[in-house]
Design an enzyme around this catalytic site. Structure first.
Site, PDB file in Angstrom:
ATOM      1  N   TYR A  75      -6.851   1.787 -11.582  1.00  9.35           N
ATOM      2  CA  TYR A  75      -6.640   1.382 -10.182  1.00  9.35           C
ATOM      3  C   TYR A  75      -7.578   0.226  -9.826  1.00  9.35           C
ATOM      4  CZ  TYR A  75      -7.322   1.469  -5.113  1.00  9.35           C
ATOM      5  OH  TYR A  75      -7.466   1.106  -3.793  1.00  9.35           O
ATOM      6  N   SER A 106     -10.935  -3.259  -2.716  1.00  8.87           N
ATOM      7  CA  SER A 106     -11.648  -1.990  -2.659  1.00  8.87           C
ATOM      8  C   SER A 106     -13.031  -2.146  -3.270  1.00  8.87           C
ATOM      9  CB  SER A 106     -10.850  -0.953  -3.457  1.00  8.87           C
ATOM     10  OG  SER A 106     -11.639   0.179  -3.702  1.00  8.87           O
ATOM     11  N   LYS A 154      -6.976  -3.899  -8.784  1.00  8.57           N
ATOM     12  CA  LYS A 154      -7.522  -4.597  -7.600  1.00  8.57           C
ATOM     13  C   LYS A 154      -8.257  -5.858  -8.040  1.00  8.57           C
ATOM     14  CE  LYS A 154      -6.129  -1.993  -4.233  1.00  8.57           C
ATOM     15  NZ  LYS A 154      -5.145  -2.511  -3.278  1.00  8.57           N
TER      16      LYS A 154
HETATM   17  P1  NAD Z   1      -1.060   4.378   1.907  1.00 10.45           P
HETATM   18  O1  NAD Z   1      -0.467   4.933   0.667  1.00 10.45           O
HETATM   19  O2  NAD Z   1      -1.133   5.254   3.114  1.00 10.45           O
HETATM   20  O3  NAD Z   1      -0.315   3.029   2.312  1.00 10.45           O
HETATM   21  C1  NAD Z   1       0.282   2.185   1.350  1.00 10.45           C
HETATM   22  C2  NAD Z   1       1.687   1.876   1.821  1.00 10.45           C
HETATM   23  O4  NAD Z   1       2.316   1.020   0.869  1.00 10.45           O
HETATM   24  C3  NAD Z   1       2.562   3.124   1.949  1.00 10.45           C
HETATM   25  O5  NAD Z   1       3.211   3.112   3.204  1.00 10.45           O
HETATM   26  C4  NAD Z   1       3.574   3.003   0.789  1.00 10.45           C
HETATM   27  O6  NAD Z   1       4.819   3.572   1.120  1.00 10.45           O
HETATM   28  C5  NAD Z   1       3.632   1.490   0.623  1.00 10.45           C
HETATM   29  N1  NAD Z   1       3.987   1.042  -0.729  1.00 10.45           N
HETATM   30  C6  NAD Z   1       3.463   1.447  -1.912  1.00 10.45           C
HETATM   31  N2  NAD Z   1       4.035   0.783  -2.936  1.00 10.45           N
HETATM   32  C7  NAD Z   1       4.926  -0.081  -2.383  1.00 10.45           C
HETATM   33  C8  NAD Z   1       5.822  -1.040  -2.913  1.00 10.45           C
HETATM   34  N3  NAD Z   1       5.938  -1.226  -4.231  1.00 10.45           N
HETATM   35  N4  NAD Z   1       6.597  -1.751  -2.053  1.00 10.45           N
HETATM   36  C9  NAD Z   1       6.520  -1.548  -0.717  1.00 10.45           C
HETATM   37  N5  NAD Z   1       5.691  -0.639  -0.164  1.00 10.45           N
HETATM   38  C10 NAD Z   1       4.907   0.080  -0.986  1.00 10.45           C
HETATM   39  O7  NAD Z   1      -2.520   3.831   1.524  1.00 10.45           O
HETATM   40  P2  NAD Z   1      -3.696   3.310   2.446  1.00 10.45           P
HETATM   41  O8  NAD Z   1      -4.809   4.283   2.354  1.00 10.45           O
HETATM   42  O9  NAD Z   1      -3.179   2.928   3.771  1.00 10.45           O
HETATM   43  O10 NAD Z   1      -4.143   2.027   1.615  1.00 10.45           O
HETATM   44  C11 NAD Z   1      -3.650   0.739   1.915  1.00 10.45           C
HETATM   45  C12 NAD Z   1      -4.246  -0.259   0.952  1.00 10.45           C
HETATM   46  O11 NAD Z   1      -5.667  -0.187   1.013  1.00 10.45           O
HETATM   47  C13 NAD Z   1      -3.869  -0.004  -0.524  1.00 10.45           C
HETATM   48  O12 NAD Z   1      -3.651  -1.245  -1.133  1.00 10.45           O
HETATM   49  C14 NAD Z   1      -5.111   0.656  -1.074  1.00 10.45           C
HETATM   50  O13 NAD Z   1      -5.262   0.416  -2.446  1.00 10.45           O
HETATM   51  C15 NAD Z   1      -6.217  -0.024  -0.282  1.00 10.45           C
HETATM   52  N6  NAD Z   1      -7.436   0.780  -0.197  1.00 10.45           N
HETATM   53  C16 NAD Z   1      -7.365   2.042   0.330  1.00 10.45           C
HETATM   54  C17 NAD Z   1      -8.523   2.818   0.388  1.00 10.45           C
HETATM   55  C18 NAD Z   1      -8.470   4.228   0.925  1.00 10.45           C
HETATM   56  O14 NAD Z   1      -9.406   4.992   0.680  1.00 10.45           O
HETATM   57  N7  NAD Z   1      -7.457   4.624   1.666  1.00 10.45           N
HETATM   58  C19 NAD Z   1      -9.737   2.310  -0.096  1.00 10.45           C
HETATM   59  C20 NAD Z   1      -9.765   1.008  -0.609  1.00 10.45           C
HETATM   60  C21 NAD Z   1      -8.601   0.247  -0.649  1.00 10.45           C
END
Ligand code: NAD
Ligand code: UDP
Length: 340
Positions: A148, A124, A152
């Site tokens: 958070y 991120s 990362k």
């Molecule tokens: P999201 O919450 O929609 O997807 C994450 C998925 O991981 C979910 O389906 C959840 O059920 C699953 N999960 C969480 N903990 C788990 C575990 N311990 N074991 C198995 N599954 C688990 O989030 P997203 O927006 O799709 O983000 C995906 C990734 O991208 C994350 O790592 C997040 O930190 C990163 N990210 C997201 C953003 C954003 O703005 N959405 C920005 C930067 C980075």
């Protein structure tokens, strides 16, 4: 050649599944469904006409990951699973360190044990912390300002160490800016639990009538209209960036077997610009009032995209209009998200 997608039922993961399936890859999803609904994967199947297997498991369970990697002969992992809410991470840091850092450690251990060495990781832009200069280049100092972001950065550091320890690893770290939007079918999109923390889903719920008004967190920043500026990127562009990054793994040299790259558009948009564009896309009013700054927010944040262009041959192609129009289509078609 099956790719394991951890967190693949979530917002970004489900869009990536579509992109990889459409590119001809086989995909298996490992997700504990803590922040998602298996319905998203049924929708992925509808969009692509291909099947996606869901292994409901937790990334903290090393034995379960090993079994899944072996059972499906996986050759690579795209790792989305984790917790992502900045505010929640300050209230409950231990669960963030456990899910994001310990979880990734278990995943890497399982990969090492089963001989899978190709990995793409969801990092991120929050790893940069307060920008010292803009646009943010990948060599900007890394100084996250919340738990958070620190999880990362810890994972990035762990991945750099692991890559340096054994030339068989090939690792790509993707620093996302602000992913928004939805697949143009309106079948998959962002489905936050409870009141959204992020701007775009919040605006969408105001336009859709689920929430009364938007609180604009500060209008006294040193930006063109005083509100915060971010680099919003369409989730389908982001998914395409993962495909390019996955392809780039094959071009890595043993001496330089990991990379970290920004995925953004390079353009910043203010909160009020987002409101205006969403009103245009939805033909609805988005009432708002100015509220206090949110603690920890920076004035401006946007990516330098040169490395993504040069190294991944990737550039975002969708603009703010697409982001708002596709978000609105998703909201209109799914007023309760994936709850049927
Ligand atoms: P999201 O919450 O929609 O997807 C994450 C998925 O991981 C979910 O389906 C959840 O059920 C699953 N999960 C969480 N903990 C788990 C575990 N311990 N074991 C198995 N599954 C688990 O989030 P997203 O927006 O799709 O983000 C995906 C990734 O991208 C994350 O790592 C997040 O930190 C990163 N990210 C997201 C953003 C954003 O703005 N959405 C920005 C930067 C980075
Ligand atoms: N924001 C806002 N009201 C909200 C949510 C967000 O004014 O209800 C602002 C926030 O202050 C920031 C921008 O919108 O300037 C993007 O915030 P978001 O939480 O979506 O992303 P991040 O801060 O993580 O970049």
């Amino acid at each position: 050649m099956t790719i394991l997608v951890t967190g693949g039922a979530g917002y970004i993961g489900s869009h990536c599944c579509v992109t990889f399936l459409e590119a001809g890859h086989d995909v298996v999803v490992l997700d504990n469904l803590s922040n998602s609904n298996a319905e998203s994967l049924k929708r992925v199947e509808t969009i692509t006409g291909r099947s996606v297997l869901l292994e409901q498991a937790d990334i903290r369970d090393q034995a379960a990951i090993e079994a899944v990697l072996s059972r499906h002969n996986c050759t690579a992992v795209i790792h989305f699973a984790g917790l992502k809410a900045v505010g929640e991470s300050t209230e409950n840091p231990l669960s963030y360190y456990e899910n994001n850092v310990v979880g990734t450690h278990r995943l890497l251990s399982a990969m090492a044990k089963t001989g899978v060495h190709d990995l793409i990781f969801s990092s991120s832009a929050t790893v940069y912390g307060e920008p010292q200069r803009l646009p943010l280049t990948e060599d900007h100092p890394l100084a996250p300002t919340n738990p958070y972001g620190r999880t990362k950065l810890m994972v990035e550091d762990m991945l750099r160490d692991v890559a340096a320890s054994d030339p068989r690893w090939r690792i790509g770290m993707l620093r996302y800016f602000n992913p928004v939007g939805a697949h143009s079918s309106g079948l998959i999109g962002e489905d936050p639990l409870g009141v959204p923390n992020n701007l775009m889903p919040y605006i969408a719920q105001v336009a859709g009538g689920r929430l009364d008004k938007l609180n604009v967190f500060g209008n006294d920043y040193d930006t063109r209209d005083g509100t915060g500026v971010r680099d919003y990127i369409h989730v389908v562009d982001l998914a395409e960036g993962h495909l390019r990054a996955y392809e780039a793994l094959g071009r890595l040299e043993a001496s330089q077997n990991s990379f970290a790259v920004n995925l953004g558009t390079g353009n910043g948009h203010s909160v009020l610009e987002m409101v205006k564009e969403f009103e245009r896309a939805s033909n609805r009013q988005v009432p708002y009032s100015i509220a206090a700054r949110r603690s920890g927010d920076v004035a401006e944040c946007y990516a330098d995209t040169q490395m993504a262009t040069d190294f991944l041959s990737w550039q975002a192609s969708k603009d703010l209009r697409d982001m708002c129009a596709d978000t609105w289509k998703w909201v209109v078609k799914n007023p309760k998200g994936y709850q049927l």
